[in-house]
Scaffold this motif. Structure first.
Motif, PDB file in Angstrom:
ATOM      1  N   ARG A   1      -9.654 -11.617  13.103  1.00  0.00           N
ATOM      2  CA  ARG A   1      -9.943 -12.433  11.860  1.00  0.00           C
ATOM      3  C   ARG A   1      -8.591 -12.499  11.137  1.00  0.00           C
ATOM      4  N   TYR A   2      -7.616 -11.502  11.163  1.00  0.00           N
ATOM      5  CA  TYR A   2      -6.311 -11.816  10.690  1.00  0.00           C
ATOM      6  C   TYR A   2      -5.390 -11.635  11.801  1.00  0.00           C
ATOM      7  N   THR A   3      -4.602 -12.290  11.610  1.00  0.00           N
ATOM      8  CA  THR A   3      -3.190 -12.396  12.703  1.00  0.00           C
ATOM      9  C   THR A   3      -2.611 -11.087  12.776  1.00  0.00           C
ATOM     10  N   ASN A   4      -2.170 -10.569  11.658  1.00  0.00           N
ATOM     11  CA  ASN A   4      -1.396  -9.153  11.753  1.00  0.00           C
ATOM     12  C   ASN A   4      -1.933  -8.615  10.449  1.00  0.00           C
ATOM     13  N   MET A   5      -1.106  -7.348  10.174  1.00  0.00           N
ATOM     14  CA  MET A   5      -1.392  -6.501   9.205  1.00  0.00           C
ATOM     15  C   MET A   5      -0.877  -7.006   7.953  1.00  0.00           C
ATOM     16  N   ASP A   6       0.097  -7.893   7.996  1.00  0.00           N
ATOM     17  CA  ASP A   6       0.667  -8.485   7.066  1.00  0.00           C
ATOM     18  C   ASP A   6      -0.130  -9.511   5.988  1.00  0.00           C
TER      19      ASP A   6
ATOM     20  N   VAL B   1      -7.095  -0.423   3.778  1.00  0.00           N
ATOM     21  CA  VAL B   1      -6.307   0.024   5.151  1.00  0.00           C
ATOM     22  C   VAL B   1      -7.506  -0.190   6.121  1.00  0.00           C
ATOM     23  N   ILE B   2      -8.707   0.292   6.169  1.00  0.00           N
ATOM     24  CA  ILE B   2      -9.665   0.330   7.061  1.00  0.00           C
ATOM     25  C   ILE B   2     -10.081  -1.450   7.295  1.00  0.00           C
ATOM     26  N   TRP B   3     -10.184  -2.048   6.143  1.00  0.00           N
ATOM     27  CA  TRP B   3     -10.484  -3.370   6.104  1.00  0.00           C
ATOM     28  C   TRP B   3      -9.585  -4.193   6.935  1.00  0.00           C
ATOM     29  N   LEU B   4      -8.145  -3.925   6.595  1.00  0.00           N
ATOM     30  CA  LEU B   4      -6.837  -4.652   7.463  1.00  0.00           C
ATOM     31  C   LEU B   4      -6.989  -4.321   9.070  1.00  0.00           C
ATOM     32  N   VAL B   5      -7.171  -3.077   9.340  1.00  0.00           N
ATOM     33  CA  VAL B   5      -7.224  -2.708  10.794  1.00  0.00           C
ATOM     34  C   VAL B   5      -8.283  -3.410  11.316  1.00  0.00           C
ATOM     35  N   TRP B   6      -9.552  -3.474  10.707  1.00  0.00           N
ATOM     36  CA  TRP B   6     -10.608  -3.761  11.349  1.00  0.00           C
ATOM     37  C   TRP B   6     -10.754  -5.467  11.660  1.00  0.00           C
ATOM     38  N   ASN B   7     -10.162  -6.108  10.538  1.00  0.00           N
ATOM     39  CA  ASN B   7      -9.944  -7.477  10.736  1.00  0.00           C
ATOM     40  C   ASN B   7      -8.916  -7.925  11.776  1.00  0.00           C
TER      41      ASN B   7
ATOM     42  N   LEU C   1       0.711  -1.041  -0.016  1.00  0.00           N
ATOM     43  CA  LEU C   1       0.214   0.107   0.017  1.00  0.00           C
ATOM     44  C   LEU C   1       0.807   1.251   0.122  1.00  0.00           C
ATOM     45  N   ILE C   2       1.835   1.247   0.867  1.00  0.00           N
ATOM     46  CA  ILE C   2       2.706   2.458   0.829  1.00  0.00           C
ATOM     47  C   ILE C   2       3.607   2.480  -0.342  1.00  0.00           C
ATOM     48  N   SER C   3       4.125   1.448  -0.721  1.00  0.00           N
ATOM     49  CA  SER C   3       4.935   1.524  -2.007  1.00  0.00           C
ATOM     50  C   SER C   3       3.978   2.085  -3.279  1.00  0.00           C
TER      51      SER C   3
ATOM     52  N   LEU D   1      -7.395   6.981  -3.647  1.00  0.00           N
ATOM     53  CA  LEU D   1      -7.332   7.023  -2.282  1.00  0.00           C
ATOM     54  C   LEU D   1      -8.681   6.705  -1.614  1.00  0.00           C
ATOM     55  N   VAL D   2      -9.709   7.251  -2.018  1.00  0.00           N
ATOM     56  CA  VAL D   2     -11.325   6.869  -1.542  1.00  0.00           C
ATOM     57  C   VAL D   2     -11.700   5.633  -1.794  1.00  0.00           C
ATOM     58  N   MET D   3     -11.528   5.082  -2.993  1.00  0.00           N
ATOM     59  CA  MET D   3     -12.278   3.800  -3.636  1.00  0.00           C
ATOM     60  C   MET D   3     -11.395   2.601  -3.088  1.00  0.00           C
TER      61      MET D   3
END
Length: 200
Positions: free
Chosen positions: A70-75, A59-65, A23-25, A51-53
């Motif tokens: 549901r996800y072990t880590n952000m990776d 990012v929101i999906w990753l943080v929420w999960n 995402l950052i790259s 950015l919006v779509m």
């Protein structure tokens, strides 16, 4: 002493791996391309929908999960957990591609190839957990190369470094890193070929 140097290499690897996440790259590339190719108004109009779509929802999906467990880590290093991430990103990309086509009347080649890369990684995920970090950084190197070969070659070095950090952090095996790089090289080659064709 060996343990300390191992700890330092682990910390540096985590720093490099976290900073050069896909995402950052990609965001760095989009900002660079927007500034280089467009006026300030046009660059905002180009980058804002991405950015919006795509970027913000992922990012929101990753943080929420991660927060809900549901996800072990952000990776999202877990192969099973990755499936829902791939699907969610694909939905965001398709939505953006449709939106851009309706609004501007053309298919965004960069986003289309990001979708193709994602699809290839999703298919490979059934057989081997290819490194997304490595794959996307190799592709970002190709994106930069199409604008400025010197930055493209420099970013390829970054992609190699990122691949090494994924192995040091034990997020991927050597085989998984090479698989991610191999898929990205193939798609990058097709992207660069198509990019040259569209410019003529």
């Amino acid at each position: 002493m060996e343990e300390k140097s191992s700890s330092i290499s682990h910390k540096i690897s985590k720093l490099v791996s976290d900073f050069f996440n896909p995402l950052i790259s990609l965001t760095i590339f989009f900002i660079y391309m927007s500034i280089r190719e467009y006026s300030l108004t046009d660059s905002v109009l180009y980058f804002l929908p991405i950015l919006v779509m795509v970027i913000a929802p992922v990012v929101i999906w990753l943080v929420w999960n991660v927060k809900t467990g549901r996800y072990t880590n952000m990776d999202v290093s877990n192969r099973v957990q990755r499936k829902t991430l791939y699907i969610f990103i694909a939905i965001c990309l398709i939505a953006y591609l449709i939106f851009n086509y309706i609004r501007n009347g053309y298919l965004d080649l960069v986003m289309l190839f990001i979708f193709i890369l994602l699809l290839a990684l999703q298919i490979s995920n059934f057989f081997i957990k290819s490194s997304m970090h490595t794959a996307f950084n190799v592709f970002v190197a190709a994106l930069f190369f199409s604008l400025d070969p010197a930055i493209g070659i420099l970013w390829l070095g970054i992609a190699a470094l990122v691949g090494i950090t994924r192995i040091i952090l034990k997020r991927h095996t050597v085989k998984e890193v090479f698989m991610g790089a191999g898929i990205a090289f193939l798609i990058s080659f097709v992207y660069l070929y198509c990019n040259i064709q569209f410019q003529h």
